[in-house]
Write an enzyme that holds these catalytic residues in place. Structure first.
Site, PDB file in Angstrom:
ATOM      1  N   ASN A   1       0.889  -1.159   0.000  1.00  0.00           N
ATOM      2  CA  ASN A   1       0.000   0.000   0.000  1.00  0.00           C
ATOM      3  C   ASN A   1       0.919   1.198   0.000  1.00  0.00           C
ATOM      4  O   ASN A   1       1.472   1.571   1.047  1.00  0.00           O
ATOM      5  CB  ASN A   1      -0.906  -0.001   1.232  1.00  0.00           C
ATOM      6  CG  ASN A   1      -1.856   1.191   1.236  1.00  0.00           C
ATOM      7  OD1 ASN A   1      -1.712   2.108   0.438  1.00  0.00           O
ATOM      8  ND2 ASN A   1      -2.822   1.178   2.139  1.00  0.00           N
TER       9      ASN A   1
ATOM     10  N   ALA B   1      -0.184   7.686  -0.848  1.00  0.00           N
ATOM     11  CA  ALA B   1      -0.291   8.687  -1.919  1.00  0.00           C
ATOM     12  C   ALA B   1       0.781   8.510  -2.996  1.00  0.00           C
ATOM     13  O   ALA B   1       0.598   8.973  -4.131  1.00  0.00           O
ATOM     14  CB  ALA B   1      -0.222  10.090  -1.331  1.00  0.00           C
TER      15      ALA B   1
ATOM     16  N   HIS C   1      -0.135   7.275  -6.495  1.00  0.00           N
ATOM     17  CA  HIS C   1      -0.660   8.159  -7.540  1.00  0.00           C
ATOM     18  C   HIS C   1       0.420   9.028  -8.174  1.00  0.00           C
ATOM     19  O   HIS C   1       0.132   9.776  -9.111  1.00  0.00           O
ATOM     20  CB  HIS C   1      -1.755   9.060  -6.948  1.00  0.00           C
ATOM     21  CG  HIS C   1      -2.686   8.344  -6.022  1.00  0.00           C
ATOM     22  ND1 HIS C   1      -3.443   7.266  -6.432  1.00  0.00           N
ATOM     23  CD2 HIS C   1      -2.961   8.509  -4.692  1.00  0.00           C
ATOM     24  CE1 HIS C   1      -4.158   6.828  -5.389  1.00  0.00           C
ATOM     25  NE2 HIS C   1      -3.881   7.548  -4.333  1.00  0.00           N
TER      26      HIS C   1
ATOM     27  N   ASP D   1       8.982   1.476 -10.837  1.00  0.00           N
ATOM     28  CA  ASP D   1      10.188   0.940 -11.472  1.00  0.00           C
ATOM     29  C   ASP D   1      10.914  -0.031 -10.547  1.00  0.00           C
ATOM     30  O   ASP D   1      11.447  -1.060 -10.998  1.00  0.00           O
ATOM     31  CB  ASP D   1      11.133   2.080 -11.863  1.00  0.00           C
ATOM     32  CG  ASP D   1      10.706   2.793 -13.134  1.00  0.00           C
ATOM     33  OD1 ASP D   1       9.756   2.340 -13.800  1.00  0.00           O
ATOM     34  OD2 ASP D   1      11.328   3.828 -13.454  1.00  0.00           O
TER      35      ASP D   1
ATOM     36  N   GLU E   1      -1.235  -5.066  -4.871  1.00  0.00           N
ATOM     37  CA  GLU E   1      -1.468  -3.684  -4.434  1.00  0.00           C
ATOM     38  C   GLU E   1      -2.730  -3.641  -3.579  1.00  0.00           C
ATOM     39  O   GLU E   1      -3.754  -4.208  -3.953  1.00  0.00           O
ATOM     40  CB  GLU E   1      -1.631  -2.800  -5.679  1.00  0.00           C
ATOM     41  CG  GLU E   1      -1.965  -1.349  -5.357  1.00  0.00           C
ATOM     42  CD  GLU E   1      -2.202  -0.530  -6.642  1.00  0.00           C
ATOM     43  OE1 GLU E   1      -2.105  -1.077  -7.759  1.00  0.00           O
ATOM     44  OE2 GLU E   1      -2.522   0.673  -6.499  1.00  0.00           O
TER      45      GLU E   1
ATOM     46  N   HIS F   1      -5.331  -1.100  -1.115  1.00  0.00           N
ATOM     47  CA  HIS F   1      -5.759   0.182  -0.533  1.00  0.00           C
ATOM     48  C   HIS F   1      -6.892  -0.090   0.435  1.00  0.00           C
ATOM     49  O   HIS F   1      -7.837  -0.811   0.094  1.00  0.00           O
ATOM     50  CB  HIS F   1      -6.202   1.168  -1.619  1.00  0.00           C
ATOM     51  CG  HIS F   1      -5.083   1.490  -2.550  1.00  0.00           C
ATOM     52  ND1 HIS F   1      -4.062   2.341  -2.213  1.00  0.00           N
ATOM     53  CD2 HIS F   1      -4.793   1.008  -3.780  1.00  0.00           C
ATOM     54  CE1 HIS F   1      -3.193   2.384  -3.206  1.00  0.00           C
ATOM     55  NE2 HIS F   1      -3.607   1.580  -4.175  1.00  0.00           N
TER      56      HIS F   1
ATOM     57  N   SER G   1      -9.105   2.022   1.554  1.00  0.00           N
ATOM     58  CA  SER G   1     -10.339   2.664   1.083  1.00  0.00           C
ATOM     59  C   SER G   1     -10.605   2.288  -0.374  1.00  0.00           C
ATOM     60  O   SER G   1      -9.705   1.820  -1.080  1.00  0.00           O
ATOM     61  CB  SER G   1     -10.207   4.183   1.207  1.00  0.00           C
ATOM     62  OG  SER G   1      -9.188   4.663   0.340  1.00  0.00           O
TER      63      SER G   1
ATOM     64  N   ARG H   1     -13.535   7.948  -4.448  1.00  0.00           N
ATOM     65  CA  ARG H   1     -13.055   9.173  -3.804  1.00  0.00           C
ATOM     66  C   ARG H   1     -12.658  10.201  -4.867  1.00  0.00           C
ATOM     67  O   ARG H   1     -13.216  10.209  -5.943  1.00  0.00           O
ATOM     68  CB  ARG H   1     -11.908   8.815  -2.854  1.00  0.00           C
ATOM     69  CG  ARG H   1     -12.346   7.804  -1.780  1.00  0.00           C
ATOM     70  CD  ARG H   1     -11.213   7.431  -0.863  1.00  0.00           C
ATOM     71  NE  ARG H   1     -10.718   8.596  -0.135  1.00  0.00           N
ATOM     72  CZ  ARG H   1      -9.543   8.623   0.514  1.00  0.00           C
ATOM     73  NH1 ARG H   1      -8.766   7.558   0.507  1.00  0.00           N
ATOM     74  NH2 ARG H   1      -9.168   9.722   1.150  1.00  0.00           N
TER      75      ARG H   1
ATOM     76  N   ARG I   1      -7.226   9.871  -7.096  1.00  0.00           N
ATOM     77  CA  ARG I   1      -6.913   8.594  -6.447  1.00  0.00           C
ATOM     78  C   ARG I   1      -7.225   7.391  -7.341  1.00  0.00           C
ATOM     79  O   ARG I   1      -6.847   6.258  -7.041  1.00  0.00           O
ATOM     80  CB  ARG I   1      -7.668   8.464  -5.120  1.00  0.00           C
ATOM     81  CG  ARG I   1      -7.226   9.459  -4.089  1.00  0.00           C
ATOM     82  CD  ARG I   1      -7.877   9.218  -2.742  1.00  0.00           C
ATOM     83  NE  ARG I   1      -7.884  10.442  -1.963  1.00  0.00           N
ATOM     84  CZ  ARG I   1      -6.858  10.886  -1.226  1.00  0.00           C
ATOM     85  NH1 ARG I   1      -5.754  10.185  -1.135  1.00  0.00           N
ATOM     86  NH2 ARG I   1      -6.947  12.027  -0.568  1.00  0.00           N
TER      87      ARG I   1
END
Ligand code: DQA
Length: 148
Positions: free
Chosen positions: A75, A78, A81, A88, A99, A101, A103, A108, A112
């Site tokens: 996770n 931010a 994004h 990389d 991956e 998240h 939320s 949202r 995001r």
């Protein structure tokens, strides 16, 4: 074969439990890591957990996993994004990536919804809260079972 997975949590996730609990819930980062460890134990895996608010530290941890881990649960907060560098690094180490998240990022703000990581991830889990990390570990186990 390595019996470890790398769990990466990015910026601001050290504040879990107190940070916008209506979005991220009331469980702490320690709770997240404990859930992942419990899920991993079912597959006889151990978890190397890292959280950092610094992009380079996250990248260093990803590089180190190349020699120690069977896969990565991330996770990136931010940085998801914004960070081509984290993407990389994940590609460079060549391990399966799931991956996560907490939320539902798609419900949202528009920014995001874009992830630099999703296109190179084996699986993306959003909106399942802390349980998402358990799903991620189980998914990594299935991926590994299919690849060996
Ligand atoms: C997050 C979603 C991101 O957009 C945000 O910047 C975070 C947490 C999540 O777990 O829902 O820090 O990755």
């Amino acid at each position: 074969m390595a019996n470890r997975i790398l769990l990466v949590n990015g910026p601001n996730l050290n504040l879990l439990g107190t940070r916008e609990p209506h979005i991220y819930g009331s469980e702490s980062l320690a709770d997240v890591e404990a859930s992942a460890r419990t899920a991993a134990a079912a597959f006889e895996w151990e978890v190397d957990a890292v959280q950092s608010n610094h992009e380079g530290e996250l990248i260093d941890a990803i590089h180190a996993a190349r020699d120690t881990a069977v896969g990565i649960v991330i996770n990136a907060g931010a940085y998801t994004h914004t960070s081509i560098a984290i993407r990389d690094a994940l590609v460079a180490v060549g391990l399966p990536v799931v991956e996560v998240h907490l939320s539902n990022v798609h419900a949202r703000e528009e920014f995001r919804s874009h992830s630099y990581i999703s296109p190179i991830a084996a699986c993306v889990i959003v909106g399942a809260g802390v349980q998402g990390y358990e799903f991620a570990v189980a998914r990594l186990a299935r991926i590994r079972a299919q690849s060996v």
